[in-house]
Design a protein around this motif. Structure first.
Motif, mmCIF file in Angstrom:
data_model
loop_
_atom_site.group_PDB
_atom_site.id
_atom_site.type_symbol
_atom_site.label_atom_id
_atom_site.label_comp_id
_atom_site.label_asym_id
_atom_site.label_seq_id
_atom_site.Cartn_x
_atom_site.Cartn_y
_atom_site.Cartn_z
ATOM 1 N N MET A 1 30.981 -47.366 -7.995
ATOM 2 C CA MET A 1 31.040 -45.976 -8.426
ATOM 3 C C MET A 1 32.476 -45.601 -8.747
ATOM 4 O O MET A 1 33.409 -46.140 -8.160
ATOM 5 C CB MET A 1 30.507 -45.052 -7.328
ATOM 6 C CG MET A 1 29.011 -45.183 -7.072
ATOM 7 S SD MET A 1 28.450 -43.973 -5.872
ATOM 8 C CE MET A 1 29.313 -44.535 -4.409
ATOM 9 N N THR A 2 32.649 -44.687 -9.698
ATOM 10 C CA THR A 2 33.976 -44.277 -10.123
ATOM 11 C C THR A 2 34.091 -42.769 -10.111
ATOM 12 O O THR A 2 33.140 -42.051 -10.433
ATOM 13 C CB THR A 2 34.276 -44.795 -11.540
ATOM 14 O OG1 THR A 2 33.213 -44.404 -12.412
ATOM 15 C CG2 THR A 2 34.400 -46.308 -11.546
ATOM 16 N N GLY A 3 35.258 -42.278 -9.727
ATOM 17 C CA GLY A 3 35.519 -40.854 -9.752
ATOM 18 C C GLY A 3 36.148 -40.437 -11.063
ATOM 19 O O GLY A 3 36.465 -41.263 -11.919
ATOM 20 N N VAL A 4 36.306 -39.127 -11.250
ATOM 21 C CA VAL A 4 36.858 -38.564 -12.476
ATOM 22 C C VAL A 4 38.049 -37.690 -12.129
ATOM 23 O O VAL A 4 37.975 -36.864 -11.205
ATOM 24 C CB VAL A 4 35.801 -37.711 -13.223
ATOM 25 C CG1 VAL A 4 36.404 -37.080 -14.486
ATOM 26 C CG2 VAL A 4 34.582 -38.542 -13.578
ATOM 27 N N VAL A 5 39.142 -37.859 -12.852
ATOM 28 C CA VAL A 5 40.313 -37.004 -12.695
ATOM 29 C C VAL A 5 40.729 -36.506 -14.076
ATOM 30 O O VAL A 5 41.070 -37.302 -14.957
ATOM 31 C CB VAL A 5 41.490 -37.743 -12.029
ATOM 32 C CG1 VAL A 5 42.701 -36.816 -11.939
ATOM 33 C CG2 VAL A 5 41.100 -38.237 -10.642
ATOM 34 N N VAL A 6 40.676 -35.198 -14.260
ATOM 35 C CA VAL A 6 41.094 -34.579 -15.510
ATOM 36 C C VAL A 6 42.312 -33.710 -15.237
ATOM 37 O O VAL A 6 42.268 -32.820 -14.389
ATOM 38 C CB VAL A 6 39.971 -33.715 -16.125
ATOM 39 C CG1 VAL A 6 40.449 -33.020 -17.401
ATOM 40 C CG2 VAL A 6 38.739 -34.561 -16.413
ATOM 41 N N GLU A 7 43.380 -33.998 -15.932
ATOM 42 C CA GLU A 7 44.591 -33.166 -15.909
ATOM 43 C C GLU A 7 45.026 -33.060 -17.363
ATOM 44 O O GLU A 7 45.953 -33.735 -17.807
ATOM 45 C CB GLU A 7 45.679 -33.798 -15.044
ATOM 46 C CG GLU A 7 45.290 -33.911 -13.573
ATOM 47 C CD GLU A 7 46.316 -34.672 -12.749
ATOM 48 O OE1 GLU A 7 47.109 -35.423 -13.353
ATOM 49 O OE2 GLU A 7 46.331 -34.504 -11.529
ATOM 50 N N ALA A 8 44.333 -32.231 -18.121
ATOM 51 C CA ALA A 8 44.482 -32.245 -19.571
ATOM 52 C C ALA A 8 44.502 -30.842 -20.146
ATOM 53 O O ALA A 8 43.865 -29.926 -19.617
ATOM 54 C CB ALA A 8 43.337 -33.045 -20.201
ATOM 55 N N ALA A 9 45.238 -30.702 -21.251
ATOM 56 C CA ALA A 9 45.341 -29.419 -21.926
ATOM 57 C C ALA A 9 45.024 -29.573 -23.413
ATOM 58 O O ALA A 9 45.228 -30.635 -24.006
ATOM 59 C CB ALA A 9 46.742 -28.843 -21.754
ATOM 60 N N LEU A 10 44.505 -28.498 -23.982
ATOM 61 C CA LEU A 10 44.299 -28.384 -25.425
ATOM 62 C C LEU A 10 45.029 -27.125 -25.864
ATOM 63 O O LEU A 10 44.553 -26.001 -25.644
ATOM 64 C CB LEU A 10 42.810 -28.286 -25.759
ATOM 65 C CG LEU A 10 41.987 -29.570 -25.625
ATOM 66 C CD1 LEU A 10 40.516 -29.265 -25.706
ATOM 67 C CD2 LEU A 10 42.389 -30.560 -26.704
ATOM 68 N N ALA A 11 46.180 -27.303 -26.470
ATOM 69 C CA ALA A 11 47.039 -26.168 -26.788
ATOM 70 C C ALA A 11 46.365 -25.174 -27.728
ATOM 71 O O ALA A 11 46.491 -23.956 -27.558
ATOM 72 C CB ALA A 11 48.348 -26.677 -27.399
ATOM 73 N N ASP A 12 45.615 -25.674 -28.723
ATOM 74 C CA ASP A 12 45.011 -24.779 -29.697
ATOM 75 C C ASP A 12 43.881 -23.945 -29.114
ATOM 76 O O ASP A 12 43.497 -22.929 -29.696
ATOM 77 C CB ASP A 12 44.520 -25.567 -30.912
ATOM 78 C CG ASP A 12 43.499 -26.637 -30.543
ATOM 79 O OD1 ASP A 12 43.486 -27.063 -29.368
ATOM 80 O OD2 ASP A 12 42.719 -27.047 -31.421
ATOM 81 N N ARG A 13 43.357 -24.349 -27.964
ATOM 82 C CA ARG A 13 42.279 -23.591 -27.327
ATOM 83 C C ARG A 13 42.752 -22.816 -26.103
ATOM 84 O O ARG A 13 41.959 -22.129 -25.457
ATOM 85 C CB ARG A 13 41.134 -24.531 -26.912
ATOM 86 C CG ARG A 13 40.496 -25.261 -28.082
ATOM 87 C CD ARG A 13 39.191 -25.913 -27.682
ATOM 88 N NE ARG A 13 38.589 -26.627 -28.799
ATOM 89 C CZ ARG A 13 37.348 -27.091 -28.793
ATOM 90 N NH1 ARG A 13 36.577 -26.908 -27.724
ATOM 91 N NH2 ARG A 13 36.873 -27.742 -29.843
ATOM 92 N N GLY A 14 44.012 -22.942 -25.768
ATOM 93 C CA GLY A 14 44.530 -22.249 -24.591
ATOM 94 C C GLY A 14 43.902 -22.742 -23.305
ATOM 95 O O GLY A 14 43.719 -21.984 -22.350
ATOM 96 N N VAL A 15 43.574 -24.031 -23.272
ATOM 97 C CA VAL A 15 42.878 -24.628 -22.132
ATOM 98 C C VAL A 15 43.803 -25.598 -21.412
ATOM 99 O O VAL A 15 44.462 -26.424 -22.035
ATOM 100 C CB VAL A 15 41.609 -25.370 -22.604
ATOM 101 C CG1 VAL A 15 41.023 -26.210 -21.486
ATOM 102 C CG2 VAL A 15 40.580 -24.374 -23.116
ATOM 103 N N SER A 16 43.864 -25.488 -20.106
ATOM 104 C CA SER A 16 44.596 -26.441 -19.272
ATOM 105 C C SER A 16 43.771 -26.673 -18.013
ATOM 106 O O SER A 16 43.725 -25.822 -17.114
ATOM 107 C CB SER A 16 45.983 -25.898 -18.903
ATOM 108 O OG SER A 16 46.703 -26.836 -18.123
#
Length: 354
Positions: A1-16
């Motif tokens: 089994m594998t875990g998920v790590v998201v540390e990501a941004a999308l500048a054009d959507r104002g998402v971090s």
């Protein structure tokens, strides 16, 4: 089994977005419309590439600003509101498509497809085509297809949206059984989905993950207004004053302090109040110790056997669920001043998480 790590941004959507899902855990993703929930899933699936940061599954780097692993090589399955079954294939062929795409032989893929159809209660549908299935049947087949390819991570974007209550319950049961022990992220707007399917919750609001933790902990002790609303509680914020919560100058709220997240002396705090615990009066009542808050009615909304009365209390919002008889007897109407009364034992006080 594998875990998920998201540390990501999308500048054009104002998402971090920053979220971590342990291996074998199912995380329910909730939040207002447009908050970034689907964007989170698409980053993991490879449909979007971050402008900064990274997406990892286990020890594999799937995306960053320099490289991106193609969607078909991620071992990630994405299930949406639409089952997206291939219309020219039978149910069995649809489900077998996933292991075949992963390199399995025709015989092995067929055996795996039959096993998944059996597990989702769809074995008797094997020879049908997509247009011969009901909405609930199509979603169960889509679940079988998603799992037949042995994905490391399963992503579900409101898979029960649009299904009637009875059918949604069937699909929910299938998900609870089939996702057990798998790593998954599950976008939903329903508390029952969280209780039944997920073991963790992440709240996304304004393009940020604002709250995460175990389902039971967060639904009984939410610290974000959205999750409090979703779980049926009203949140009032204030400052600790001698064990009480001061929600406005001179307006104190008594309650039971949560032992695992107590109010800090002089610190910011929250009070969770179930709408059904709030009684409304035209005059300030006397009697046993209880909270009596001066309030103004903002709106009155019939909700089946009860009426949801939304109140403004010291510039904050409070909800009360009362009977239609009470509304008529008291002559309640928007703009009216009333007393909102709730026993201290029905109020949970806890410190605000920073």
């Amino acid at each position: 089994m594998t875990g998920v790590v998201v540390e990501a941004a999308l500048a054009d959507r104002g998402v971090s977005l920053e979220v971590s899902v342990p291996a074998g855990a199912v995380a329910g993703i909730v939040g207002p419309n447009g908050a970034g929930k689907t964007t989170l899933l698409h980053l993991i699936a490879g449909l979007l590439r971050p402008t900064s940061g990274s997406v990892r599954v286990g020890d594999r780097l799937l995306s960053d600003v320099r490289r991106v692993v193609p969607t078909h090589r991620r071992r990630v399955a994405l299930l949406t509101q639409r089952s997206a079954l291939f219309p020219h294939l039978t149910v069995l062929e649809n489900v077998a498509f996933a292991p075949r795409s992963a390199g399995a032989s025709a015989t092995s893929a067929r055996d795996r497809a039959l096993a998944e159809l059996e597990a989702t209660g769809c074995a008797d549908l094997a020879s049908r085509r997509a247009h011969e299935l009901s909405g609930g049947q199509a979603q169960r087949v889509a679940i079988a297809r998603a799992l037949a390819g042995d994905p490391g991570v399963v992503l579900l974007d409101e898979p029960m949206a649009g299904l009637d209550v009875a059918v949604a319950a069937e699909v929910r049961h299938v998900l609870a059984e089939r996702l057990r022990g798998r790593t998954a992220l599950f976008v939903t707007h329903e508390v029952l989905d969280l209780w039944t399917v997920a073991d963790r919750v992440a709240v996304v609001d304004g393009g940020r993950v604002v709250e995460t933790g175990p389902v039971e902990d967060l639904l009984t002790r939410p610290t974000s207004p959205f999750l409090a609303h979703l779980s049926g509680l009203t949140l009032l914020s204030g400052v600790e004053r001698d064990g009480d919560l001061e929600i406005a100058p001179g307006v104190l709220l008594q309650g039971l302090s949560d032992p695992t997240q107590p109010l800090a002396p002089g610190g910011r705090g929250l009070a969770g109040i179930p709408p059904e615990a709030v009684a409304l009066h035209l005059e300030q009542p006397g009697g046993s110790p209880r909270n009596a808050l001066r309030a103004t009615i903002v709106s009155i909304e019939p909700r089946g056997p009860v009426v949801r009365v939304r109140l403004q209390v010291a510039s904050q919002q409070l909800a009360a669920d009362v009977t239609t008889q009470s509304v008529a007897r008291l002559g309640l109407a928007p703009g009216q001043d009333v007393w909102a009364v709730v026993k201290a034992v029905q109020v949970r006080l806890y410190g605000r998480l920073q």
